[in-house]
Structures are given as structure tokens and as C-alpha cells.
Design an enzyme around this catalytic site. Structure first.
Site, short mmCIF file in Angstrom:
data_model
loop_
_atom_site.label_atom_id
_atom_site.label_comp_id
_atom_site.label_asym_id
_atom_site.label_seq_id
_atom_site.Cartn_x
_atom_site.Cartn_y
_atom_site.Cartn_z
N HIS A 90 -0.70 -0.85 -9.77
CA HIS A 90 -1.36 -1.71 -8.77
C HIS A 90 -1.80 -3.05 -9.40
O HIS A 90 -2.97 -3.43 -9.32
CB HIS A 90 -2.56 -0.98 -8.13
CG HIS A 90 -2.94 -1.56 -6.81
ND1 HIS A 90 -3.38 -0.81 -5.74
CD2 HIS A 90 -2.96 -2.85 -6.36
CE1 HIS A 90 -3.64 -1.58 -4.71
NE2 HIS A 90 -3.40 -2.85 -5.07
N ARG B 186 0.85 -1.18 0.00
CA ARG B 186 0.00 0.00 0.00
C ARG B 186 0.89 1.25 0.00
O ARG B 186 1.89 1.29 0.71
CB ARG B 186 -0.91 0.05 1.24
CG ARG B 186 -2.07 -0.93 1.23
CD ARG B 186 -3.12 -0.58 0.17
NE ARG B 186 -4.27 -1.49 0.19
CZ ARG B 186 -4.37 -2.59 -0.57
NH1 ARG B 186 -3.41 -2.91 -1.41
NH2 ARG B 186 -5.46 -3.35 -0.51
#
Ligand code: NAP
Length: 320
Positions: free
Chosen positions: A283, A235
Site C-alpha cells: 500500500h 482498494r
């Protein structure tokens, strides 16, 4: 009493009602789940009846205001920080996260790619090429190359294992003690300091929680050896992006692979896009395999229906 289908033995069983709520590809998830859990009634959308289970990815917050009798919520992702931030998320029922579901092997691929780039100095040779410079460097053995893995869960442990099997010198850091063959496992602040000091490459596989947000600040990233590489696959908010840019600019950090960012999609004016030592992906380090994910959810719903415990239940206090 609502009766569902009849089991083979003639015993009546209640048909579980399962609501699927995903921001994208809802029909695909529904199709996979109908194959893996044919005994359930599946619904999608806000006009669904009161359901027993919700299978979600970035759901509408209003879903939990209307679905008041859920027995469990299944996340289709491994990270649940986004779900935990939804104020209407029920606090008293199990929130179940995805465990591996095809993601670990993709993470291993990414980690191996980054490790080999750094270990074989491919980006240095690329720079040499741009300057038309012929400059061979001495060979090293894999067990001299130290890699640190922050987080030894479903994904981090698999990466640590794979890199160690490949012959690299691997350390890992987790909240609770771990034993992984050929991996030096560390915990706590001292363990983190020891691990950072020796890691020429640092792979980040921690969940985003109150305890881990901003963990990689300027001081901690500065504890890595000069020229070390950081690979954040977890993250964006785990590291201080401005501090990272300073450390890249002053040469302390040699190369960075970033799959995740504080703001996604990354704004087009962000310096990461054009930084010569940043390698970026959008991502995609590990995508949930729909078939494996549906199989995992189906198996856990069956276990819950049979009154058995399941793995992957999020510890609400630890936030992962
Ligand atoms: P996991 O199984 O929950 O493992 C988390 C690991 O982090 C565990 O080893 C845990 O320690 C450790 N940890 C948590 N808090 C800590 C703390 N305060 N100090 C030290 N260690 C701590 O999670 P996972 O399935 O491996 O996934 C990790 C993260 O990857 C997810 O949360 C998600 O954000 C991210 N992710 C990214 C992608 C992508 O495509 N980029 C895809 C999937 C997942 P213990 O073992 O002691 O509990």
C-alpha cells in the site's frame, strides 16, 4: 466573543482552532500545518479544546463525540471509505478528501512500470532466463497496446493522460462523462464491458463505495483478454481475491500488480505472497506528500473562513 489576531488592516479575525488526529506521524503533520497555516491554533490529542476543523487520518471514533462544533473535517488521504465507516462521523458538515497532493505523479510512475513490464514482456523473458531459453519475440508498437483505467478522478485521469501521451492506446471508465485528449472515455455497464474486452492491462483507480465493492468479480475479470494484466492501486475490496487467484491459476490473467488488499497487512499465509504471477507492494503506490497536503488543507481552511466554496468535498450519497 473570542478574539484572535489582528489582520494587517487592524480588523479583528477569529483564530481558527485546528485539531490534528492521525494514527501515525502526528507531530510531523502538526509541524507542516504550523508552517502552512501560521494564523491557526493547532492541537493534537483528546484533551484539545472545542475546535473549528479536524485534520485526520485513521482518527479515534471518540474524537467526533467530543468535537461537536467542527465546521469541516479534512482527510489526509484520497480514499475516505474508512472514515465514512466511522459511526460517529458527523453527517452534516463537509468531509474533504485529499486531491492529488503529490500522489498522482507517484501513481503515474507505478502505472508506467507495470505497463512497460507487460508491453515489453519482461516477465516472460525472466521465465525464459530461468529455463535458459533464448526466445526473442516480435516488437509491437505502443499504439497497439490497449490499457484500461477504471476511475478517471484526480489519480486515474492523470495516469490515463500520461499513458496516452506515452503512446499507448488508453480507455478510461468513470461514473460521469469525461473528455481527456487521446483517451476513449466510457461510462455505464456497456462502456465497462467494451473497455474490459479490449484491455490487455487494467488499472484500478476507483474509490471503494457500495457501487464499486466487488466490481471486479470472476465474470468481469473473465471479460479481459486472455493473458491480460490487472493492476489494483486503489482498494483491495474492489476485486474478488479468490476469483483472481482462480483466473491466475488457469492462465486467464497473466500478471497482477497488487498494492492494496482486502486485509492489510496481508496475512502471511495468503496465497498472493507466493504466487508466481503476483507482484505485490505494501500500500505504497502513492503516499501523501506532507508539505503539499498541509498547503492544500491550509488553503481550503482559508477559503472556508472567507466564505468561499472549496473542491474535494465528499458527496456523502456517492461515498467519494
Ligand atoms: P477521485 O478523484 O474521487 O476519482 C474517483 C473516480 O472513480 C472518478 O472518476 C469517479 O467518476 C469514478 N467512480 C466512482 N464511482 C464510480 C462508479 N460507481 N462507476 C464508475 N466510476 C466511478 O479519487 P482519486 O483521488 O482518483 O483516488 C481513487 C482511489 O485511489 C481512492 O478512493 C483511494 O481508495 C485510492 N488510493 C490509493 C492509494 C494507494 O497508495 N494505493 C493512494 C491514494 C488513493 P466521476 O469522475 O464521474 O466522479
Amino acid at each position: 466573543m473570542e478574539l484572535g489576531r489582528l489582520e494587517q488592516g487592524g480588523k479583528a479575525v477569529k483564530t481558527p482552532k485546528v485539531l490534528i488526529s492521525t494514527a501515525k506521524e502526528q507531530e510531523d503533520w502538526r509541524r507542516e500545518l504550523s508552517v502552512q497555516l501560521p494564523e491557526a491554533d493547532l492541537y493534537a490529542g483528546m484533551d484539545a479544546p472545542i475546535c473549528d476543523y479536524a485534520v485526520v487520518r485513521k482518527p479515534e471514533a471518540s474524537l467526533f463525540a467530543t468535537q461537536t462544533q467542527l465546521k469541516a473535517i479534512f482527510s489526509l488521504g484520497a480514499g475516505v471509505n474508512g472514515l465514512l465507516a466511522i459511526p460517529t462521523l458527523p453527517k452534516d458538515i463537509p468531509l474533504v478528501r485529499m486531491e492529488d497532493a503529490g500522489m498522482a505523479s507517484q501513481m503515474v510512475e507505478y502505472a508506467l512500470y507495470a505497463a512497460l513490464r507487460q508491453f515489453r514482456r519482461f516477465s516472460d523473458y525472466r521465465q525464459d532466463q530461468l529455463r535458459a531459453t533464448w526466445s526473442p519475440r516480435p516488437a509491437r508498437s505502443r499504439n497497439e497496446f490497449c490499457i484500461g483505467v477504471l476511475g478517471l478522478g484526480a489519480l486515474g485521469a492523470e495516469i490515463a493522460r500520461a499513458l496516452a501521451q506515452f503512446g499507448f492506446r488508453v480507455s478510461g471508465w468513470s461514473r460521469t462523462a469525461k473528455t481527456i485528449p487521446d483517451v476513449t472515455c466510457e461510462q455505464g455497464d456497456d462502456g465497462l464491458r467494451r473497455m474490459l474486452a479490449r484491455s490487455e492491462m487494467l488499472l484500478v483507480l476507483l474509490p471503494l463505495t457500495d457501487a464499486t465493492r466487488g466490481l471486479l468479480d470472476e465474470t468481469r475479470m473473465g471479460q479481459l483478454p486472455v493473458g491480460a494484466s490487472i493492476v489494483n492501486l486503489a482498494r483491495g475490496e474492489l476485486l474478488d481475491e479468490n476469483a483472481l487467484i482462480s483466473l491466475l491459476d488457469n492462465g486467464h490473467i497473466g500478471e497482477t500488480h497488487l498494492d492494496v488488499f482486502e486485509h492489510e497487512p496481508l496475512p502471511s499465509e495468503h496465497p498472493f505472497w507466493r504466487h508466481p504471477r503476483v507482484r505485490m507492494t505494501p500500500h505504497i503506490a502513492a503516499l501523501t506528500d506532507a508539505r503539499l497536503a498541509a498547503r492544500q488543507v491550509a488553503s481550503k481552511i482559508r477559503q472556508l473562513e472567507a466564505g468561499h466554496p472549496i473542491t474535494g468535498v465528499v458527496d456523502r450519497r456517492a461515498q467519494y
